[in-house]
Structure formats: C-alpha cells, structure tokens
Design a protein around this motif. Structure first.
Motif, PDB file in Angstrom:
ATOM      1  N   HIS A 284      66.217  36.430  51.537  1.00 48.93           N
ATOM      2  CA  HIS A 284      66.215  35.070  52.076  1.00 48.93           C
ATOM      3  C   HIS A 284      66.335  34.118  50.884  1.00 48.93           C
ATOM      4  O   HIS A 284      65.407  33.357  50.572  1.00 48.93           O
ATOM      5  N   PRO A 285      67.471  34.172  50.184  1.00 50.90           N
ATOM      6  CA  PRO A 285      67.610  33.433  48.923  1.00 50.90           C
ATOM      7  C   PRO A 285      67.519  31.926  49.080  1.00 50.90           C
ATOM      8  O   PRO A 285      67.203  31.231  48.101  1.00 50.90           O
ATOM      9  N   GLU A 286      67.762  31.403  50.295  1.00 52.28           N
ATOM     10  CA  GLU A 286      67.679  29.956  50.502  1.00 52.28           C
ATOM     11  C   GLU A 286      66.268  29.421  50.243  1.00 52.28           C
ATOM     12  O   GLU A 286      66.089  28.245  49.912  1.00 52.28           O
ATOM     13  N   VAL A 287      65.262  30.274  50.402  1.00 56.08           N
ATOM     14  CA  VAL A 287      63.873  29.873  50.139  1.00 56.08           C
ATOM     15  C   VAL A 287      63.263  30.766  49.063  1.00 56.08           C
ATOM     16  O   VAL A 287      62.066  31.029  49.053  1.00 56.08           O
ATOM     17  N   MET A 288      64.120  31.218  48.117  1.00 59.15           N
ATOM     18  CA  MET A 288      63.672  32.062  47.003  1.00 59.15           C
ATOM     19  C   MET A 288      62.952  33.316  47.501  1.00 59.15           C
ATOM     20  O   MET A 288      61.981  33.781  46.913  1.00 59.15           O
TER      21      MET A 288
ATOM     22  N   CYS B  22      62.814  57.738  44.886  1.00 63.09           N
ATOM     23  CA  CYS B  22      62.270  56.608  44.127  1.00 63.09           C
ATOM     24  C   CYS B  22      62.650  55.338  44.869  1.00 63.09           C
ATOM     25  O   CYS B  22      63.730  55.259  45.474  1.00 63.09           O
ATOM     26  N   LEU B  23      61.767  54.347  44.849  1.00 67.47           N
ATOM     27  CA  LEU B  23      62.024  53.047  45.474  1.00 67.47           C
ATOM     28  C   LEU B  23      62.129  51.987  44.391  1.00 67.47           C
ATOM     29  O   LEU B  23      61.247  51.877  43.530  1.00 67.47           O
ATOM     30  N   LEU B  24      63.212  51.208  44.438  1.00 64.92           N
ATOM     31  CA  LEU B  24      63.407  50.065  43.547  1.00 64.92           C
ATOM     32  C   LEU B  24      63.388  48.799  44.395  1.00 64.92           C
ATOM     33  O   LEU B  24      64.153  48.673  45.349  1.00 64.92           O
ATOM     34  N   ILE B  25      62.510  47.856  44.061  1.00 66.82           N
ATOM     35  CA  ILE B  25      62.366  46.609  44.808  1.00 66.82           C
ATOM     36  C   ILE B  25      62.805  45.438  43.937  1.00 66.82           C
ATOM     37  O   ILE B  25      62.368  45.312  42.788  1.00 66.82           O
ATOM     38  N   THR B  26      63.639  44.561  44.476  1.00 67.31           N
ATOM     39  CA  THR B  26      64.050  43.360  43.768  1.00 67.31           C
ATOM     40  C   THR B  26      64.342  42.270  44.794  1.00 67.31           C
ATOM     41  O   THR B  26      64.138  42.462  45.992  1.00 67.31           O
ATOM     42  N   GLY B  27      64.807  41.117  44.308  1.00 64.92           N
ATOM     43  CA  GLY B  27      65.113  40.002  45.193  1.00 64.92           C
ATOM     44  C   GLY B  27      66.580  39.633  45.130  1.00 64.92           C
ATOM     45  O   GLY B  27      67.226  39.777  44.088  1.00 64.92           O
ATOM     46  N   GLU B  28      67.111  39.160  46.236  1.00 59.22           N
ATOM     47  CA  GLU B  28      68.491  38.697  46.287  1.00 59.22           C
ATOM     48  C   GLU B  28      68.553  37.275  45.740  1.00 59.22           C
ATOM     49  O   GLU B  28      67.687  36.440  46.013  1.00 59.22           O
TER      50      GLU B  28
ATOM     51  N   PHE C 122      62.686  36.562  42.840  1.00 56.14           N
ATOM     52  CA  PHE C 122      62.156  37.831  43.333  1.00 56.14           C
ATOM     53  C   PHE C 122      61.526  37.600  44.703  1.00 56.14           C
ATOM     54  O   PHE C 122      62.021  38.065  45.713  1.00 56.14           O
ATOM     55  N   CYS C 123      60.452  36.834  44.729  1.00 53.02           N
ATOM     56  CA  CYS C 123      59.791  36.480  45.992  1.00 53.02           C
ATOM     57  C   CYS C 123      58.832  35.337  45.716  1.00 53.02           C
ATOM     58  O   CYS C 123      57.923  35.464  44.894  1.00 53.02           O
TER      59      CYS C 123
ATOM     60  N   ALA D 280      61.916  45.197  40.006  1.00 47.78           N
ATOM     61  CA  ALA D 280      62.800  44.465  39.087  1.00 47.78           C
ATOM     62  C   ALA D 280      62.643  42.988  39.395  1.00 47.78           C
ATOM     63  O   ALA D 280      63.224  42.471  40.352  1.00 47.78           O
ATOM     64  N   VAL D 281      61.844  42.298  38.602  1.00 45.67           N
ATOM     65  CA  VAL D 281      61.474  40.906  38.867  1.00 45.67           C
ATOM     66  C   VAL D 281      62.534  40.009  38.238  1.00 45.67           C
ATOM     67  O   VAL D 281      62.588  39.837  37.025  1.00 45.67           O
ATOM     68  N   ASN D 282      63.364  39.426  39.099  1.00 43.58           N
ATOM     69  CA  ASN D 282      64.553  38.702  38.643  1.00 43.58           C
ATOM     70  C   ASN D 282      64.410  37.186  38.711  1.00 43.58           C
ATOM     71  O   ASN D 282      65.396  36.466  38.594  1.00 43.58           O
ATOM     72  N   GLY D 283      63.197  36.689  38.876  1.00 44.80           N
ATOM     73  CA  GLY D 283      62.970  35.249  38.963  1.00 44.80           C
ATOM     74  C   GLY D 283      61.519  35.002  39.320  1.00 44.80           C
ATOM     75  O   GLY D 283      60.636  35.726  38.865  1.00 44.80           O
ATOM     76  N   ALA D 284      61.282  34.007  40.151  1.00 46.40           N
ATOM     77  CA  ALA D 284      59.908  33.668  40.536  1.00 46.40           C
ATOM     78  C   ALA D 284      59.264  34.802  41.321  1.00 46.40           C
ATOM     79  O   ALA D 284      59.832  35.318  42.275  1.00 46.40           O
ATOM     80  N   ALA D 285      58.058  35.180  40.908  1.00 42.10           N
ATOM     81  CA  ALA D 285      57.210  36.093  41.661  1.00 42.10           C
ATOM     82  C   ALA D 285      55.896  35.356  41.870  1.00 42.10           C
ATOM     83  O   ALA D 285      55.006  35.390  41.014  1.00 42.10           O
ATOM     84  N   ALA D 286      55.810  34.638  42.981  1.00 42.73           N
ATOM     85  CA  ALA D 286      54.685  33.736  43.211  1.00 42.73           C
ATOM     86  C   ALA D 286      53.902  34.159  44.438  1.00 42.73           C
ATOM     87  O   ALA D 286      54.447  34.771  45.366  1.00 42.73           O
TER      88      ALA D 286
END
Length: 260
Positions: free
Chosen positions: A21-25, A52-58, A62-63, A103-109
């Motif tokens: 849901h990249p419109e709201v980070m 193996c599980l890899l989690i990241t954000g579009e 990140f989230c 894989a934290v590619n930005g805000a993780a809040a």
C-alpha cells in the motif's frame, strides 16, 4: 500472487512478501491484515516449497505502522484489534519452520518497526529509519516491541526510543545491533537480502530448529534450555540433512541440503 494489499512471490524456495500500500507508506489497515494472514497460510503450505521468508515493502517505505485513515478500522478498540488481528500474525511468524529475513527499505514506524525487527536477519538500506511513533499519538508500543527491543538493544535505549519517539537512523541501528546488514541503497538492499535468503533457504532442516531454540531462551531457565537442546539435537541428528552434511564433510565437498 497479489493478495489484499500484499504481494507474495515464490522465488524458487524463497517466499518474498511485500507490504503493498505504497500510497500510505505501506501502513497496515484491515485489508492488509487479511492479506498478511492469507500470505502466511500460503507460506506455511509445504506444497509451495518455501524454506525462507523475506519481508520488505513496496515503494519508498517498509511499513509506516497502523493506517489511521483506514475507514474499515474496527470500532471495538485498539486492544481488541491487537488481540484479534495482529497477535495471530506475530504468533504465526514466530512459529514458522523457516528463517525470516527482513529488508527495511524506508520508514519502519510503529507496528512496522515490530515487523522489521522480527527478522532473524535484519537488513536495511542506509536511508531507512526506525520509529517508535506511539507516544506521538498517545498510545503505547505494540506488536511485541516492549518485549523485543530491551532484549535486542538494552533497556535504556528501548525506553528512550519509546518515550521520546525519535527517529533511529539505520546506521545508528546497525551500530546498536538492531540491524545485521547495512546496504548503501534499496537496490543493493534487495540484492543483498536475497543472497542471504537464498543461503538460508538452501540450508539444512536444522535452521528451523535453531530458530525454535533461540525463541525458547526468552522463557526458559538454563536447565530447560539444555533439555530442549538435547531434544532438538536428537531431531536434527535423525534428519537426511545431517547425514548429507557428514558425508559432504568426509568427502571434502559442499553439502546439498534438502531441508529434510
């Protein structure tokens, strides 16, 4: 595979899960919670072959925590929402029989930070940051943050992050030990995280047992942990991967593990 506000792909034996849901980070709303639950069921299905599980954000984040503008948010209160929707997800992640890489590619809040630090291996780009945002809106940390953070970075740092609600840049998080691997940018992040995920996915079945053993240390006494190690070692010692590992060692070659 596009689920509700989530993208799930299987790259050979690596499950790649993206908050979508990249419109709201990638803030988590009701739809995304449903999508995450569906995704975890797919990941746990042995027919999909994930090891193996890899989690990241579009997109750029990140989230960004909970989606406060979500019109579908339940009216029964924040505590009930945690118990009914979030907690089952975190329990499912904890109980996965495979390693987890984030894989934290930005805000993780907010709760996004809880998802980020849930990785057995936490990777981040230098532009990423972590934020315990709860105090900014009059709430308390959730998603297991008050359990995980003191154990990962110490009491004083965890309390400081939660009370002051200040950004923690990825480079400082790496210095503190919250991040395992730091990458220059998001492209390098995903490449590096996939290298790690593939290495873990091609590892022995004992990786899931190692993960189980480390989670148990947080509620076991020393004697209990020794007993658990013995039980898990018996299970690992009867696996095909153990037999292959010993053969490969004696034959001076790299092992070819099957995850069984």
């Amino acid at each position: 595979m596009e689920l509700n506000r989530v993208i799930l792909d299987f790259d050979e034996n690596v499950a790649v899960l993206r908050f979508n849901h990249p419109e709201v980070m990638n803030a988590v709303g009701t739809d995304m919670l449903e999508g995450l639950a569906d995704a975890l069921r797919e990941i746990q299905d042995p027919n999909n072959g994930a090891r193996c599980l890899l989690i990241t954000g579009e997109g750029r984040g990140f989230c960004a925590g909970a989606n406060l503008s979500d019109t579908k948010r339940p009216k029964r209160g924040a505590g009930a929402s945690l118990r009914n929707a979030y907690h089952p997800l975190f329990f499912a992640l904890r109980d996965l029989d495979m390693p987890v890489v984030t894989a934290v590619n930005g805000a993780a809040a907010g709760v996004g930070m809880s998802f980020a630090v849930f990785g057995d291996i936490v990777c981040a780009s230098k532009s990423a940051f972590f934020l315990q945002a709860f105090a900014r809106i009059g709430l308390v940390p959730d998603g297991g943050a008050t359990f995980m953070l003191p154990r990962l970075i110490g009491w004083g740092r965890a309390v400081e992050l939660s009370l002051l609600a200040e950004r923690l840049p990825a480079e400082k998080a790496h210095d503190w030990g919250l991040v395992n691997r730091l990458f220059d940018d998001n492209e390098a992040l995903m490449e590096g995280a996939m290298v790690i995920a593939r290495q873990l996915a091609n590892g022995p079945a004992s990786l899931a047992l190692i993960r189980r053993a480390y989670w148990a240390t947080w509620h076991h006494a020393y004697e209990q942990q020794l007993d658990l190690e013995a039980r898990l070692q018996a299970e690992a010692g009867s696996s095909r991967d153990y037999a292959e590992g010993v053969r490969a060692f004696l034959e001076k070659r790299d092992p070819s593990f099957s995850g069984k």
